[in-house]
Structures are given as C-alpha cells and as structure tokens.
Design a protein around this motif. Structure first.
Motif, PDB file in Angstrom:
ATOM      1  N   LEU A  97       4.679  -4.188  13.638  1.00 28.77           N
ATOM      2  CA  LEU A  97       4.556  -5.383  12.799  1.00 28.77           C
ATOM      3  C   LEU A  97       3.345  -5.318  11.868  1.00 28.77           C
ATOM      4  CD1 LEU A  97       5.516  -8.101  15.436  1.00 28.77           C
ATOM      5  CD2 LEU A  97       6.894  -7.290  13.509  1.00 28.77           C
ATOM      6  N   THR A  98       2.411  -4.391  12.135  1.00 24.92           N
ATOM      7  CA  THR A  98       1.296  -4.212  11.192  1.00 24.92           C
ATOM      8  C   THR A  98       1.795  -3.724   9.835  1.00 24.92           C
ATOM      9  OG1 THR A  98       0.941  -1.958  12.020  1.00 24.92           O
ATOM     10  CG2 THR A  98      -0.382  -3.718  12.996  1.00 24.92           C
ATOM     11  N   VAL A  99       2.930  -3.020   9.816  1.00 21.96           N
ATOM     12  CA  VAL A  99       3.459  -2.477   8.550  1.00 21.96           C
ATOM     13  C   VAL A  99       3.866  -3.590   7.597  1.00 21.96           C
ATOM     14  CG1 VAL A  99       5.236  -1.031   7.494  1.00 21.96           C
ATOM     15  CG2 VAL A  99       4.162  -0.321   9.641  1.00 21.96           C
ATOM     16  N   PRO A 100       4.756  -4.531   7.996  1.00 18.38           N
ATOM     17  CA  PRO A 100       5.075  -5.632   7.072  1.00 18.38           C
ATOM     18  C   PRO A 100       3.872  -6.513   6.755  1.00 18.38           C
ATOM     19  CG  PRO A 100       6.080  -6.005   9.236  1.00 18.38           C
ATOM     20  CD  PRO A 100       5.586  -4.592   9.214  1.00 18.38           C
ATOM     21  N   ALA A 101       2.945  -6.651   7.698  1.00 16.72           N
ATOM     22  CA  ALA A 101       1.760  -7.471   7.443  1.00 16.72           C
ATOM     23  C   ALA A 101       0.907  -6.858   6.346  1.00 16.72           C
ATOM     24  CB  ALA A 101       0.943  -7.638   8.730  1.00 16.72           C
ATOM     25  N   ILE A 102       0.675  -5.555   6.409  1.00 17.45           N
ATOM     26  CA  ILE A 102      -0.150  -4.881   5.399  1.00 17.45           C
ATOM     27  C   ILE A 102       0.551  -4.859   4.043  1.00 17.45           C
ATOM     28  CG2 ILE A 102      -1.023  -2.608   4.709  1.00 17.45           C
ATOM     29  CD1 ILE A 102      -1.856  -2.156   7.596  1.00 17.45           C
ATOM     30  N   ILE A 103       1.838  -4.533   4.030  1.00 16.08           N
ATOM     31  CA  ILE A 103       2.581  -4.515   2.760  1.00 16.08           C
ATOM     32  C   ILE A 103       2.575  -5.898   2.122  1.00 16.08           C
ATOM     33  CG2 ILE A 103       4.862  -4.223   1.708  1.00 16.08           C
ATOM     34  CD1 ILE A 103       5.435  -2.062   3.806  1.00 16.08           C
ATOM     35  N   GLY A 104       2.861  -6.928   2.920  1.00 15.44           N
ATOM     36  CA  GLY A 104       2.895  -8.290   2.398  1.00 15.44           C
ATOM     37  C   GLY A 104       1.546  -8.763   1.925  1.00 15.44           C
ATOM     38  N   GLY A 105       0.486  -8.485   2.695  1.00 15.79           N
ATOM     39  CA  GLY A 105      -0.860  -8.905   2.310  1.00 15.79           C
ATOM     40  C   GLY A 105      -1.325  -8.221   1.041  1.00 15.79           C
ATOM     41  N   ALA A 106      -1.071  -6.913   0.919  1.00  8.62           N
ATOM     42  CA  ALA A 106      -1.473  -6.162  -0.269  1.00  8.62           C
ATOM     43  C   ALA A 106      -0.735  -6.660  -1.509  1.00  8.62           C
ATOM     44  CB  ALA A 106      -1.211  -4.676  -0.055  1.00  8.62           C
ATOM     45  N   ALA A 107       0.569  -6.912  -1.367  1.00 10.76           N
ATOM     46  CA  ALA A 107       1.360  -7.389  -2.499  1.00 10.76           C
ATOM     47  C   ALA A 107       0.934  -8.795  -2.915  1.00 10.76           C
ATOM     48  CB  ALA A 107       2.846  -7.376  -2.136  1.00 10.76           C
ATOM     49  N   LEU A 108       0.581  -9.633  -1.945  1.00  6.22           N
ATOM     50  CA  LEU A 108       0.133 -10.997  -2.256  1.00  6.22           C
ATOM     51  C   LEU A 108      -1.189 -10.974  -3.007  1.00  6.22           C
ATOM     52  CD1 LEU A 108       0.846 -13.974  -1.913  1.00  6.22           C
ATOM     53  CD2 LEU A 108      -0.380 -13.968   0.256  1.00  6.22           C
ATOM     54  N   LEU A 109      -2.097 -10.077  -2.622  1.00  2.95           N
ATOM     55  CA  LEU A 109      -3.369  -9.960  -3.317  1.00  2.95           C
ATOM     56  C   LEU A 109      -3.165  -9.419  -4.734  1.00  2.95           C
ATOM     57  CD1 LEU A 109      -6.335 -10.542  -2.762  1.00  2.95           C
ATOM     58  CD2 LEU A 109      -6.620  -8.170  -2.048  1.00  2.95           C
ATOM     59  N   ALA A 110      -2.224  -8.496  -4.900  1.00  4.70           N
ATOM     60  CA  ALA A 110      -1.891  -7.990  -6.236  1.00  4.70           C
ATOM     61  C   ALA A 110      -1.343  -9.113  -7.105  1.00  4.70           C
ATOM     62  CB  ALA A 110      -0.868  -6.857  -6.124  1.00  4.70           C
ATOM     63  N   LEU A 424      -2.998   0.463  -3.964  1.00  8.32           N
ATOM     64  CA  LEU A 424      -4.425   0.714  -3.755  1.00  8.32           C
ATOM     65  C   LEU A 424      -4.995  -0.214  -2.694  1.00  8.32           C
ATOM     66  CD1 LEU A 424      -5.580   1.194  -7.472  1.00  8.32           C
ATOM     67  CD2 LEU A 424      -5.339   2.967  -5.715  1.00  8.32           C
ATOM     68  N   ILE A 425      -4.630  -1.500  -2.782  1.00  4.71           N
ATOM     69  CA  ILE A 425      -5.102  -2.472  -1.793  1.00  4.71           C
ATOM     70  C   ILE A 425      -4.541  -2.133  -0.410  1.00  4.71           C
ATOM     71  CG2 ILE A 425      -5.013  -4.901  -1.101  1.00  4.71           C
ATOM     72  CD1 ILE A 425      -4.860  -5.558  -4.141  1.00  4.71           C
ATOM     73  N   GLY A 426      -3.242  -1.807  -0.374  1.00 10.87           N
ATOM     74  CA  GLY A 426      -2.618  -1.439   0.895  1.00 10.87           C
ATOM     75  C   GLY A 426      -3.232  -0.182   1.483  1.00 10.87           C
ATOM     76  N   GLY A 427      -3.636   0.762   0.616  1.00 12.18           N
ATOM     77  CA  GLY A 427      -4.285   1.973   1.087  1.00 12.18           C
ATOM     78  C   GLY A 427      -5.586   1.683   1.821  1.00 12.18           C
ATOM     79  N   VAL A 428      -6.377   0.753   1.251  1.00 11.42           N
ATOM     80  CA  VAL A 428      -7.631   0.353   1.904  1.00 11.42           C
ATOM     81  C   VAL A 428      -7.326  -0.285   3.260  1.00 11.42           C
ATOM     82  CG1 VAL A 428      -9.649  -1.164   1.760  1.00 11.42           C
ATOM     83  CG2 VAL A 428      -8.867   0.062  -0.272  1.00 11.42           C
ATOM     84  N   MET A 429      -6.309  -1.145   3.301  1.00 13.88           N
ATOM     85  CA  MET A 429      -5.951  -1.813   4.558  1.00 13.88           C
ATOM     86  C   MET A 429      -5.518  -0.810   5.618  1.00 13.88           C
ATOM     87  SD  MET A 429      -3.899  -5.226   3.319  1.00 13.88           S
ATOM     88  CE  MET A 429      -4.744  -6.564   2.457  1.00 13.88           C
ATOM     89  N   ILE A 430      -4.722   0.171   5.206  1.00 10.29           N
ATOM     90  CA  ILE A 430      -4.249   1.189   6.165  1.00 10.29           C
ATOM     91  C   ILE A 430      -5.419   1.990   6.706  1.00 10.29           C
ATOM     92  CG2 ILE A 430      -2.920   3.324   6.375  1.00 10.29           C
ATOM     93  CD1 ILE A 430      -0.940   2.093   4.335  1.00 10.29           C
ATOM     94  N   VAL A 431      -6.319   2.416   5.804  1.00  6.22           N
ATOM     95  CA  VAL A 431      -7.486   3.197   6.228  1.00  6.22           C
ATOM     96  C   VAL A 431      -8.323   2.405   7.223  1.00  6.22           C
ATOM     97  CG1 VAL A 431      -9.727   4.076   5.443  1.00  6.22           C
ATOM     98  CG2 VAL A 431      -7.639   4.689   4.209  1.00  6.22           C
ATOM     99  N   TRP A 432      -8.546   1.134   6.915  1.00  8.74           N
ATOM    100  CA  TRP A 432      -9.415   0.326   7.788  1.00  8.74           C
ATOM    101  C   TRP A 432      -8.770   0.073   9.143  1.00  8.74           C
ATOM    102  CZ3 TRP A 432     -13.569   0.904   5.193  1.00  8.74           C
ATOM    103  CH2 TRP A 432     -14.746   0.356   5.676  1.00  8.74           C
ATOM    104  N   TYR A 433      -7.470  -0.198   9.118  1.00  4.73           N
ATOM    105  CA  TYR A 433      -6.785  -0.462  10.372  1.00  4.73           C
ATOM    106  C   TYR A 433      -6.699   0.802  11.225  1.00  4.73           C
ATOM    107  CZ  TYR A 433      -3.185  -1.951  13.660  1.00  4.73           C
ATOM    108  OH  TYR A 433      -2.498  -2.246  14.805  1.00  4.73           O
ATOM    109  N   ARG A 434      -6.319   1.932  10.605  1.00  4.18           N
ATOM    110  CA  ARG A 434      -6.198   3.185  11.355  1.00  4.18           C
ATOM    111  C   ARG A 434      -7.554   3.649  11.874  1.00  4.18           C
ATOM    112  NH1 ARG A 434      -3.145   4.560  14.217  1.00  4.18           N
ATOM    113  NH2 ARG A 434      -3.632   6.788  14.002  1.00  4.18           N
ATOM    114  N   SER A 435      -8.587   3.520  11.066  1.00  2.00           N
ATOM    115  CA  SER A 435      -9.913   3.971  11.504  1.00  2.00           C
ATOM    116  C   SER A 435     -10.400   3.137  12.692  1.00  2.00           C
ATOM    117  CB  SER A 435     -10.917   3.890  10.351  1.00  2.00           C
ATOM    118  OG  SER A 435     -11.112   2.559   9.923  1.00  2.00           O
ATOM    119  N   SER A 436     -10.106   1.837  12.672  1.00  2.00           N
ATOM    120  CA  SER A 436     -10.522   1.001  13.806  1.00  2.00           C
ATOM    121  C   SER A 436      -9.802   1.423  15.078  1.00  2.00           C
ATOM    122  CB  SER A 436     -10.253  -0.483  13.500  1.00  2.00           C
ATOM    123  OG  SER A 436      -8.862  -0.752  13.458  1.00  2.00           O
ATOM    124  N   LYS A 437      -8.526   1.803  14.942  1.00  2.00           N
ATOM    125  CA  LYS A 437      -7.774   2.258  16.107  1.00  2.00           C
ATOM    126  C   LYS A 437      -8.316   3.596  16.622  1.00  2.00           C
ATOM    127  CE  LYS A 437      -4.910  -1.129  16.490  1.00  2.00           C
ATOM    128  NZ  LYS A 437      -5.014  -2.032  17.659  1.00  2.00           N
TER     129      LYS A 437
END
Length: 646
Positions: A97-110, A424-437
């Motif tokens: 469920l992190t996948v739709p959350a990140i895609i949706g959040g990044a698109a909303l910010l765009a 670009l926004i989604g890329g930052v989110m993925i990096v931050w989420y994966r790095s925390s894991k």
C-alpha cells in the motif's frame, strides 16, 4: 477527537462559510477554463455542446458527489482526511500500500504546482478582452510571488475573508449562468446521459475530450484533503450550494455556445463571454480573488501533505514553522520556495492558461486512482459489504482509467511536465522510505539490561569527569528492553560519558493525527530511565518542551530527583543540568552493498545534507545538544585478503 476539533467541525453557518473559503477554491474556479478546453478547437455544434455539458454534469455527480462527498469522506482518520491520512489507516494491512500512497502523494504535490498558475492566468487573461495588448505574464508572476511571500505570516487573518469572497464568487457564477439559460432553457436537456454517450462513442474526438472534461473535477481531492479543517457535514451541505452554482454557470456557458453554432472560439473565453461588458472589470477582480484563494488552498494542502509525509518516512526532515497556534496553521519554507519556483517555471514555459490545460489533469488523475485503491482496502477491512466494495472498485477504476487514457493524449503537449514533476517528487519519497527501511532493518540493537551494571558503575566513577547531571540520548529503539549498540558505544567507549541519570528518549509516530502521549519506564531508579513519546503524524515535534513536562510530572510524583548531586550544589537544591546527545549517521566506506541499496543510501545522504539537522527537527535547544557523527555500517565488507610479509 478533541473538544476543539469537534467544535471546529460541527455543522454551523459559520462552518459552512469557512468551508466555502477553504475547500472549494480549486473546483470552484474550474468554470474559468473547462468549457474553453473542451470546445476550444472544435466547430461548435449542438452535439458537442450538449454532450460536453452532459459529461460535466455526470462527472461532477459520479466523481465528486458520489465518490468523494458521499463515500470517501467516510474514511476519516480521527476527523482528518487526505491520501496520507487514508494510508495511515490501512498501511498495517499490506506493505504494498506504500506504492499507491507515494504515487498519489507525489501526483497531488505536482498538482499543487500547476493549479495556481492556471487559476490565476485564467482570471487575469480576461483583461485581454478589454485591453488586447496587455501582457498578462508579468501580472500573473507578480500575483503568485506576493502570494508565496506572505505565506510566512500565516493565513489566519486572510482566511477570515476567504469565505465571504467565495460566497460572492459562487453567487456570481449562478447569476451569470441564469442570465444565459433563461434565453435557452432547453439546454437542461443535456442532463440526459444519452448526450454524453452519443458524444463519447459517435463524435470523432469524443473519447479524447474526456481529458478536458476531467478538469471540472480536479478539485475533488481537496474536499478530502481538507476534511480536518471543516468537517464532513459542513463539506456535504455546502457542496449542494456549490454544485448548483457550478452547473448553472456551465449550462449558461453552454447556452451561449449554442448561439455560436458553426463557429470556432478563436481565442474567446466562454466564461467571460457571458459577463456583461459593464461588469467585466469587477468580474475579473472577483475571479482573480477566487483564483488566489484556490491557490492558497493548494499551497496549504501541500504543506500538510509534506508534514504528514515526514512523519510517515516519505519525505526528508525539513524545517516546519507554525505561524500561530491555530489548528492547521503551518508554513514550510523549503516547500514554499519550491512551489514558487515551480509555478513561475510553469507560467514562463506555457505562457497562457490554454497551454497549461495540457499539463493539468494528468497528475491528479493518478492521485484519484490511488485514492480509489486505498479506499477499497479501507472499505474492505472495515467490513463493508464485499459486493458493494467490488462494484465501487470496478466502476471507479473504469471511470478513472478512461480519464487517464484521455489525459495521456496531452502527454506530448505538456502533460509530460506534470508527470516529470510527480516523478521527481515520487523519487525523493521512494528514496526516503526505502532508506528508512534499510536503516531500521540493519541497525544493531542490544539488550539494555546487559549494560545496567556498567552504567551504574560509570555514574559513580569519580575518576571520570562528569559529562552532565542528566544525559539524554535520542533513540530509535521502540522496545523498552532494547537500545542501539551505537548509543552504548558512545557512552562507554568513544568517550566515556559519566552522568548521574541516563535518559533514553524514543519518539513513535502514530497512525492517529493528533496523539500526544508518553510512557516512562524506570530501568534503574535514579540511574536509567526510558521515555517513549507517542505523537500523531500531524503533531509538531517539540521534544525539548515535552521532555520538560515529563520531568516535571516525574518530580511531582517523586519518581525522580533532579537536584544536582554535586555536594556544594545539592545543599542549595540547585537543579542539575540536562544535555541531549543526538547521533547523526553517515555512510561508512566499510560497506558492501547491492547496487540498488547503495544508490538509495548515497542519494539519501546527498539529500540529507540539505535538510534540517536532527536536533532542530526534534525541537531541541542547540545550547544543550551534542551532535555526534557515527558511521552507518550497513553491511561490513568481510572479503578482505591481506598477506603478511616478513
């Protein structure tokens, strides 16, 4: 839900007025450009106009009214809404469920970068009717710049005027629409879905017009995102008024368009064509004010989205400012300037609102699809009827996939811009989420019990200079029994840190938005204490302040004595000093990482150097904080071949 929260959200005339000002700015300014986008390049005829109006009516009914106002608003997280609040409700059910959350959040910010330029440009371009030679780009950039510059002051005072202004705007929409439909009341036949069906399947451009039709509902996501500011009932009741005014205006523009049968728009704007000439300048001023309010709603929503993203490990820890104590007041400097730069770039690249329409809609379609997926999981896990949940999924994925397919036609005409920003926004989110894991999975924890004797002996060892009376370490260990090995290394080995009492503080971000709780575990009386804060994902991190409150409570209950243990100071009841230690990690060269993990971690540490330091993020007073850099050895390189020579 707190009493204050309940008072803010209950149904009232004041609440309805505030809702008009906060919630409906984006969707409320859509009449400025939607009809122009749909029929702008086509020869105007009855089939086109009736079909377009029918599609608008049913889009607002199915997508905005049924999906968001009636259904999605039910999925509130203690009164809060938005895609990240929804994700926080369902994330424990599945990791994917992190996948739709990140895609949706990044698109909303765009979307938050594109909405202000298109709304303000559409309003200001009305001046060209009266003054054809006027350059609108400098005016639009000027308005947007001033709007972003005043964000640091907060929107408390300005916000009080939003409701009345939007009431005037929606009333104007209705009156302008009525002034046209009274001359052609048969335009209301377009409510019949047959006209939508006929346009979609028998007009040569019918299906592809969905990309422009979708613009009428782009603000629907804001209804959900701002749920916490106004409340479900205020949104639902005020939407009845808003929808009526929007439809009257759309049908009024349609009635005017019918009178232009057989012609092209040729740059004319249907919205301003139905405005009497004597009222043109006041209409432009009101439209501009409404566009600014729409932009403000998107800016505020972007701040909220990022603050939630930080707590959910989707975004770097950046500085958050709170201009006032009023609920919802938030200012994020880095995001503010990022949005301003993006808005100015959009204006300079596209120049006119008609060109911006190509970039608009594609990103928010993705957000709506991701919200649908998360909502289905929410409805399913909350024991809603499975048949209805399945029907909801099939119907709305079909609708939104159709909108997405039509919007993809815009890709080469500017849609790529919104997708690039979202990527670009989604890329930052993925990096931050994966790095925390990665960090959490491979950080080494040890049992605190093993070190109790050593810490007690260190506390009493007068041969070592005292580092602090109270030494507080920020810890990631959420179990009472555990502590990071790096923390113990810092205390016992790196430089022995003698203290009277060792405190270990952990902050746990909860899935509820406004939780403020703490738990104290006395590991060894007057020697080792662990404090676990449970803070909601919308609660400001003020650990310095919260920790003082915890200590006060412990002193009152007699659980701890904070008097200095220096003999001379103890006689005078002087309180001992408190010192925080924050361990700041860096990537050690002594690592052997898979390519993807290495790329993620290197990107993480590159971005991290531009973000807020840990001690500032936690709200710690810099005068009593020691920041220690420690190597993050994710996977030691054990394949070392050395040969000794004699």
């Amino acid at each position: 839900m707190s009493k204050e929260h309940h008072e803010t959200n209950k149904l009232s005339l004041g609440g309805l007025l505030v809702t008009l000002g906060i919630i409906f700015g984006d969707i409320g300014t859509s009449p400025l450009y939607v009809m122009q986008a749909i029929i702008g390049k086509e020869v105007i005829d009855e089939e086109l106009v009736f079909g377009s109006l029918s599609l608008i009516f049913w889009t607002l009914t199915l997508q905005t009214t049924l999906k968001y106002v009636i259904l999605i608003l039910r999925a509130d997280n203690r009164g809060e809404g938005g895609i990240f609040a929804l994700y926080a409700l369902v994330r424990r059910h599945a990791k994917w469920l992190t996948v739709p959350a990140i895609i949706g959040g990044a698109a909303l910010l765009a979307d938050g970068i594109i909405t202000p330029p298109i709304s303000v440009s559409s309003a200001i371009e009305g001046l060209q009717i009266k003054y054809p030679e006027i350059e609108t780009i400098p005016i639009v950039i000027g308005i947007l710049t001033v709007l972003f510059l005043i964000q640091s002051l907060g929107t408390n005072v300005v916000g009080r005027a939003f409701g009345p202004i939007m009431l005037i705007w929606f009333s104007m929409l209705a009156i302008l629409g009525i002034s046209q439909v009274i001359h052609n009341p048969s335009i209301f036949r377009a409510i019949n879905p047959y006209y939508a069906y006929k346009l979609l399947f028998f007009h040569k451009e019918g299906f592809w017009l969905l990309g422009s039709v979708f613009l009428c509902t782009t603000g629907a996501e804001a209804l959900y995102s701002d749920l916490g500011h106004c409340g479900r009932q205020n949104i639902r009741v005020s939407w009845v008024f808003v929808k009526i005014t929007l439809l009257l205006n759309y049908f009024g523009q349609g009635a005017w368009a019918i009178s232009q049968h057989g012609t092209h728009l040729d740059g004319r704007k249907p919205f301003y064509e139905i405005v009497p000439e004597w009222f043109l300048l006041p209409a432009i001023l009101i439209a501009t004010a409404a566009a600014i309010i729409a932009s403000q709603a998107l800016i505020t929503g972007s701040y909220t989205l990022i603050s939630e993203g930080i707590r959910l490990s989707f975004w770097p820890k950046v500085r958050l400012n709170y201009p006032s104590d009023k609920k919802g007041q938030l200012y994020i400097p880095s995001i503010n300037w990022f949005l301003l730069a993006g808005c100015i770039g959009i204006v300079l690249y596209f120049k006119e609102s008609s060109n911006m329409e190509a970039a608009y809609g594609l990103a928010i379609t993705l957000t709506m699809m991701m919200t649908t997926i998360l909502a289905v999981v929410y409805l399913y896990t909350h024991k809603f009827n499975k048949i209805w949940v399945g029907l909801f999924l099939v119907v709305y994925l079909a609708i939104e996939l159709s909108f997405l397919a039509a919007n993809l036609l815009k890709f080469t005409h500017g849609g790529w811009v919104s997708l690039l920003i979202a990527t670009l926004i989604g890329g930052v989110m993925i990096v931050w989420y994966r790095s925390s894991k990665i960090k959490n999975r491979l950080t080494e924890y040890v049992k605190l019990e093993k070190y109790i004797p050593g810490l007690k002996e260190l506390s009493e060892d007068v041969s070592i200079p005292k580092y602090a009376t109270h030494l507080i370490f920020m810890s990631n260990a959420n179990r009472v029994t555990d502590i990071e090995s790096k923390v113990m290394y810092s205390i016992l080995e790196k430089r022995p840190k003698r203290a009277d009492i060792f405190w270990f503080v952990h902050v746990d971000t909860t899935d509820e938005p406004y939780t403020r709780k703490y738990k104290v575990d006395v590991i060894a009386k007057d020697d080792i204490i662990k404090v676990n804060f449970k803070l909601g994902f919308r609660v400001e991190q003020r650990i310095n302040l919260y920790f003082k409150k915890v200590v006060e409570d412990l002193v009152k209950s007699g659980e701890v004595d904070i008097t200095s243990r220096y003999e001379s100071l103890s006689k005078q009841n002087v309180i001992g000093d408190f010192r925080f230690v924050v361990l700041e990690k860096y990537l050690s060269y002594d690592n052997k990482l898979p390519f993807f993990e290495k790329l993620v971690m290197e990107t993480y540490f590159f971005i991290k150097q531009f973000t807020t330091p840990e001690h500032k993020w936690f709200g710690l007073d810099a005068s009593n904080v020691k920041v220690e850099k420690v190597p993050l050895v994710i996977r030691p390189n054990t394949e070392i071949n050395l040969e000794r020579i004699m």
